[in-house]
Design an enzyme around this catalytic site. Structure first.
Site, PDB file in Angstrom:
ATOM      1  N   HIS A 109       0.809  -1.225   0.000  1.00  0.00           N
ATOM      2  CA  HIS A 109       0.000   0.000   0.000  1.00  0.00           C
ATOM      3  C   HIS A 109       0.841   1.274   0.000  1.00  0.00           C
ATOM      4  CE1 HIS A 109      -3.434  -2.476   0.166  1.00  0.00           C
ATOM      5  NE2 HIS A 109      -3.540  -2.628   1.471  1.00  0.00           N
TER       6      HIS A 109
ATOM      7  N   HIS B 225      -9.955   1.769   0.850  1.00  0.00           N
ATOM      8  CA  HIS B 225      -9.823   0.565   1.665  1.00  0.00           C
ATOM      9  C   HIS B 225     -10.870   0.478   2.786  1.00  0.00           C
ATOM     10  CE1 HIS B 225      -7.659  -2.736   3.666  1.00  0.00           C
ATOM     11  NE2 HIS B 225      -6.786  -2.746   2.655  1.00  0.00           N
TER      12      HIS B 225
ATOM     13  N   ASP C   1      -7.781 -13.204   0.319  1.00  0.00           N
ATOM     14  CA  ASP C   1      -6.990 -11.984   0.169  1.00  0.00           C
ATOM     15  C   ASP C   1      -6.377 -12.044  -1.220  1.00  0.00           C
ATOM     16  OD1 ASP C   1      -5.745  -9.598   0.573  1.00  0.00           O
ATOM     17  OD2 ASP C   1      -4.507 -10.234   2.275  1.00  0.00           O
TER      18      ASP C   1
ATOM     19  N   GLN D 221      -9.546  -6.315  -5.499  1.00  0.00           N
ATOM     20  CA  GLN D 221      -8.980  -7.132  -4.431  1.00  0.00           C
ATOM     21  C   GLN D 221     -10.069  -7.411  -3.408  1.00  0.00           C
ATOM     22  OE1 GLN D 221      -5.829  -8.262  -4.343  1.00  0.00           O
ATOM     23  NE2 GLN D 221      -5.615  -9.049  -2.251  1.00  0.00           N
TER      24      GLN D 221
ATOM     25  N   GLU E  62     -11.628  -3.738  -3.144  1.00  0.00           N
ATOM     26  CA  GLU E  62     -10.781  -2.617  -3.534  1.00  0.00           C
ATOM     27  C   GLU E  62     -10.506  -2.638  -5.039  1.00  0.00           C
ATOM     28  OE1 GLU E  62      -7.222  -2.913  -0.885  1.00  0.00           O
ATOM     29  OE2 GLU E  62      -8.453  -4.548  -0.075  1.00  0.00           O
TER      30      GLU E  62
END
Length: 340
Positions: free
Chosen positions: A102, A175, A245, A285, A306
């Site tokens: 990130h 996020h 994830d 994501q 995301e």
């Protein structure tokens, strides 16, 4: 409405901006990190909060989970915090073992953004700006970033733009952790998810994509029709990541008679609230929020969806290019359409 939300440990003032009418969809956004601290809709017993939030600036400054923040310069992971470009190696600042996550330490999610414009009313609008200097966490060139956030009717829209003076990887995203039940103590995996995706990106050590695109058909990653988020532990990738994830490629065919630009839908059988995500990003994501129990006991549960560029794209030649060329304009949009 604009109000004070305290100050950072460095003494910088932080403001909280409320968008949307009292009788409809409302969002509260912080100038610190561009954080979506609250997203709420009216309910029979008062407003229902649909995202997870923290109480003060100090909590956000030490937050390991990126709750609600704007992410940049590069959302998700870059392997070994480096990439090769035009015959040289660009070294980035690592912040997750050897990798960068990130955007690195003190990235966009840890900065106070400029409040450039605000308009109240039935269509509320907030514009935030940020200057990322040359060498910021290792990234080349100065990057000027703008985030325009609009609440109108049942839609929350985020438009992200950027322009830089050197070639640099850029993948900006948001996020939030969603729990549409309106009660964060209701298990987030009771929600129903649908993804317009035929392929996902399997990951290896460090959750770095292997470079392959794997079909979702017949696997625990098949969300082409709405289903509960409860992980199906019959796939090695679930064990690899400790849950979901993973990045889902938006390559699925649109359903007849539906808008072609929808990427995902999320709904709660407990509240009747539903959300449709539209985006021009190439992937989404999906993070199941499995780390929250240890990071924030008692906070509740939520999931992240995301829209973004492919993770580790600067190192993966087969992935869509994520380098913003000097002088070019980056422009991406995501729209969250709520019904209740």
């Amino acid at each position: 409405m604009i109000r004070s939300f305290g100050t950072t440990r460095d003494g910088a003032p932080v403001r909280a901006v409320t968008l949307g009418p009292a009788d409809g969809l409302q969002a509260e956004v912080l100038t610190f990190g561009g954080i979506l601290r609250r997203l709420s809709v009216p309910g029979p017993k008062g407003r229902r909060d649909l995202v997870l939030g923290l109480p003060d600036v100090a909590a956000y400054e030490s937050d390991p989970a990126y709750l609600g923040c704007l992410v940049g310069r590069y959302g998700n992971r870059i392997a070994n915090a480096r990439y090769a470009y035009q015959g040289r190696i660009v070294e980035l600042a690592p912040n997750e073992g050897a990798n960068q996550l990130h955007g690195g330490p003190r990235a966009f999610s840890r900065r106070v953004w400029r409040l450039q414009d605000y308009q109240a009313g039935a269509e509320s609008r907030l514009v935030l700006g940020l200057t990322s200097p040359d060498g910021d966490n290792g990234f080349p060139g100065t990057l000027e970033v703008t985030a325009e956030i609009i609440v109108a009717g049942g839609d929350l829209t985020l438009r992200l733009t950027a322009i830089g003076d050197a070639d640099t990887p850029v993948s900006l995203t948001w996020h939030p952790y969603f729990n549409l039940a309106g009660d964060a103590q209701v298990a987030a995996d009771r929600q129903m998810l649908r993804l317009r995706s035929q392929h996902f990106l399997p990951v290896g050590p460090g959750l770095i994509p292997t470079g392959a695109l794997e079909p979702v058909a017949g696997t625990a990653f098949d969300f082409r029709r709405p289903r509960l988020l409860t992980p199906r532990h019959n796939h090695p990738q679930i064990f690899q990541a400790g849950g979901y994830d993973h990045c889902f490629v938006l390559d699925g065919e649109p359903v007849p008679d539906e808008a072609a630009d929808w990427a995902a839908t999320l709904s709660s059988p407990d509240s009747g609230v539903s959300m449709r995500i539209h985006t021009d990003q190439p992937s989404v994501q999906f993070y199941g929020g499995q780390g929250l129990a240890s990071q924030y006991p008692g906070l509740g549960t939520g999931v992240c969806l995301e829209p973004q560029a492919f993770p580790d794209a600067p190192n993966q030649q087969a992935f869509p290019d994520a380098i913003l060329k000097a002088g070019d304009r980056y422009s991406r949009v995501m729209r969250f359409s709520l019904s209740w």
